[in-house]
Design an enzyme around this catalytic site. Structure first.
Site, mmCIF file in Angstrom:
data_model
loop_
_atom_site.group_PDB
_atom_site.id
_atom_site.type_symbol
_atom_site.label_atom_id
_atom_site.label_comp_id
_atom_site.label_asym_id
_atom_site.label_seq_id
_atom_site.Cartn_x
_atom_site.Cartn_y
_atom_site.Cartn_z
ATOM 1 N N THR A 20 0.952 -1.256 0.128
ATOM 2 C CA THR A 20 -0.005 0.028 0.036
ATOM 3 C C THR A 20 0.909 1.269 0.125
ATOM 4 O O THR A 20 0.342 2.380 -0.595
ATOM 5 C CB THR A 20 -0.957 0.049 1.199
ATOM 6 O OG1 THR A 20 -0.148 -0.289 2.648
ATOM 7 C CG2 THR A 20 -2.145 -1.013 1.047
ATOM 8 N N ASN A 22 4.015 1.710 -1.335
ATOM 9 C CA ASN A 22 4.367 1.628 -2.755
ATOM 10 C C ASN A 22 3.323 2.636 -3.698
ATOM 11 O O ASN A 22 3.579 3.354 -4.408
ATOM 12 C CB ASN A 22 4.512 0.545 -3.356
ATOM 13 C CG ASN A 22 5.883 -0.433 -2.658
ATOM 14 O OD1 ASN A 22 6.433 0.282 -2.127
ATOM 15 N ND2 ASN A 22 5.611 -1.666 -2.908
ATOM 16 N N TYR A 90 10.255 -12.357 5.186
ATOM 17 C CA TYR A 90 9.488 -11.309 5.953
ATOM 18 C C TYR A 90 9.750 -11.348 7.378
ATOM 19 O O TYR A 90 9.835 -12.791 7.776
ATOM 20 C CB TYR A 90 8.091 -11.215 5.613
ATOM 21 C CG TYR A 90 7.413 -10.718 4.249
ATOM 22 C CD1 TYR A 90 7.389 -9.617 3.962
ATOM 23 C CD2 TYR A 90 7.057 -11.980 3.251
ATOM 24 C CE1 TYR A 90 6.720 -9.244 2.763
ATOM 25 C CE2 TYR A 90 6.718 -11.353 2.045
ATOM 26 C CZ TYR A 90 6.578 -10.200 1.923
ATOM 27 O OH TYR A 90 6.235 -9.624 0.663
ATOM 28 N N ASN A 154 -4.504 -8.685 -3.649
ATOM 29 C CA ASN A 154 -3.078 -8.899 -3.352
ATOM 30 C C ASN A 154 -3.249 -10.274 -2.469
ATOM 31 O O ASN A 154 -2.628 -9.964 -1.272
ATOM 32 C CB ASN A 154 -2.492 -7.841 -2.664
ATOM 33 C CG ASN A 154 -0.927 -7.785 -3.044
ATOM 34 O OD1 ASN A 154 -0.433 -8.662 -3.671
ATOM 35 N ND2 ASN A 154 -0.288 -6.569 -2.795
ATOM 36 N N ARG A 156 -1.853 -13.189 -0.528
ATOM 37 C CA ARG A 156 -0.536 -13.703 -0.078
ATOM 38 C C ARG A 156 -0.882 -14.872 1.005
ATOM 39 O O ARG A 156 -0.726 -14.611 2.200
ATOM 40 C CB ARG A 156 0.444 -12.613 0.564
ATOM 41 C CG ARG A 156 0.926 -11.607 -0.322
ATOM 42 C CD ARG A 156 1.699 -12.151 -1.550
ATOM 43 N NE ARG A 156 1.950 -11.229 -2.420
ATOM 44 C CZ ARG A 156 1.437 -10.835 -3.696
ATOM 45 N NH1 ARG A 156 0.139 -11.412 -3.918
ATOM 46 N NH2 ARG A 156 1.758 -10.064 -4.690
ATOM 47 N N ASP A 247 1.727 -2.424 -7.574
ATOM 48 C CA ASP A 247 1.393 -1.080 -6.780
ATOM 49 C C ASP A 247 1.288 0.215 -7.591
ATOM 50 O O ASP A 247 0.603 1.069 -7.334
ATOM 51 C CB ASP A 247 2.401 -1.149 -5.577
ATOM 52 C CG ASP A 247 2.342 -2.496 -5.016
ATOM 53 O OD1 ASP A 247 1.231 -3.213 -4.836
ATOM 54 O OD2 ASP A 247 3.545 -2.779 -4.566
#
Length: 286
Positions: A20, A22, A90, A154, A156, A247
């Site tokens: 978000t 980006n 991450y 999006n 994931r 994005d």
């Protein structure tokens, strides 16, 4: 989030990025007259959070909507590249952004000053179930007032406890959104869609007014009150890094639509910016 990108010889370059953010960063550079970008997120009060706040301001992004949480810190991710395609590692379990919707008063103040809203499936995935419901309730009220509510699913899967939970959250989000910007590969993997048209139709059945189905480097399918358009993408001269392509597409699309462009015109703007971004390193290519 804090971004670490390989700079060669065992070195990494630090930046700030995230799906978000980006979109917001690029939107701030392409916003039509009269529009200003601001970020609803959570940050700590540590040194790296202060650096991130300064980065927001330097980018022209409003910070009055940032919730500051003592003792918290930003999340972290690392980019891995192979032949221009990226994968990520991450570290986000303790990320302050996971508490962005935990304060009802802060949410109410933010939605009172906003005129259009953008969020993603990652936004939903990092929230607790109660905070997810709270955020969607505010977005539903914004849509009821006639404001733009834009959503990129999006999906994931590793951020969700299971695929059924992810699918239910995406569908709930679509029901409060006026505009949806899904990526076909994600939708195919999550919902089993056989075509971009099937993706668009599913979101239209959920009540979304305008759907733009992105397809990597392929054409985007736009379905809206104007009808259907298949808008070809633009091939970059050199594919360097696909990080943030979708994005940046979203940013240019939203800026164009809020500036009065048609869905097809906005899609062409999205393709132009995405083409530029994949020609450079990282998600934020000036």
């Amino acid at each position: 989030m804090v971004e670490l990108a390989n700079a060669g010889e065992g070195l990494y370059r630090q930046g700030f990025a995230g799906d978000t953010f980006n979109t917001l960063w690029h939107f701030a550079r392409h916003a039509p007259a009269g529009w200003q970008a601001a970020y609803l997120t959570g940050l700590g009060t540590d040194r790296i959070s202060e650096e991130m706040m300064a980065f927001f301001k330097q980018a022209g992004i409003g910070t009055d909507t940032v919730r500051r949480i003592p003792g918290a810190a930003p999340g972290l991710y690392m980019i891995h590249l192979k032949d221009g395609e990226r994968s990520f590692s991450y570290w986000r379990d303790m990320a302050a952004a996971k508490q962005l919707a935990a304060d009802e008063a802060h949410l109410a103040e933010t939605f009172a000053i906003g005129d259009a809203f953008y969020f993603s499936g990652i936004t939903l995935a990092i929230l607790s179930p109660a905070d997810r419901v709270r955020l969607l309730s505010h977005l539903a009220r914004a849509r009821a007032k006639g404001q733009m509510v834009a959503f990129d699913p999006n999906v994931r899967p590793r951020l969700w406890p299971d695929l059924d939970t992810a699918k239910a959250a995406v569908e709930a989000a679509a029901q409060v959104s006026t505009l949806c910007l899904p990526s076909f590969e994600d939708e195919q993997n999550t919902f089993g869609d056989e075509s971009r048209a099937a993706t668009a139709e599913r979101y239209r059945r959920l009540g979304v007014d305008e759907v733009v189905v992105k397809d990597g480097g392929g054409a985007a399918l736009v379905v809206s009150a104007d009808g259907e358009d298949d808008v070809p993408s633009i091939a970059p001269q050199a594919l360097v890094d696909t990080t943030g392509a979708g994005d940046s597409f979203n940013a240019a699309y939203l800026a164009a639509r809020l500036g009065g462009a048609s869905p097809a015109e906005a899609t062409r703007a999205g393709h132009r910016l995405a083409c530029h971004v994949v020609s450079g390193h990282g998600a934020l290519v000036a």
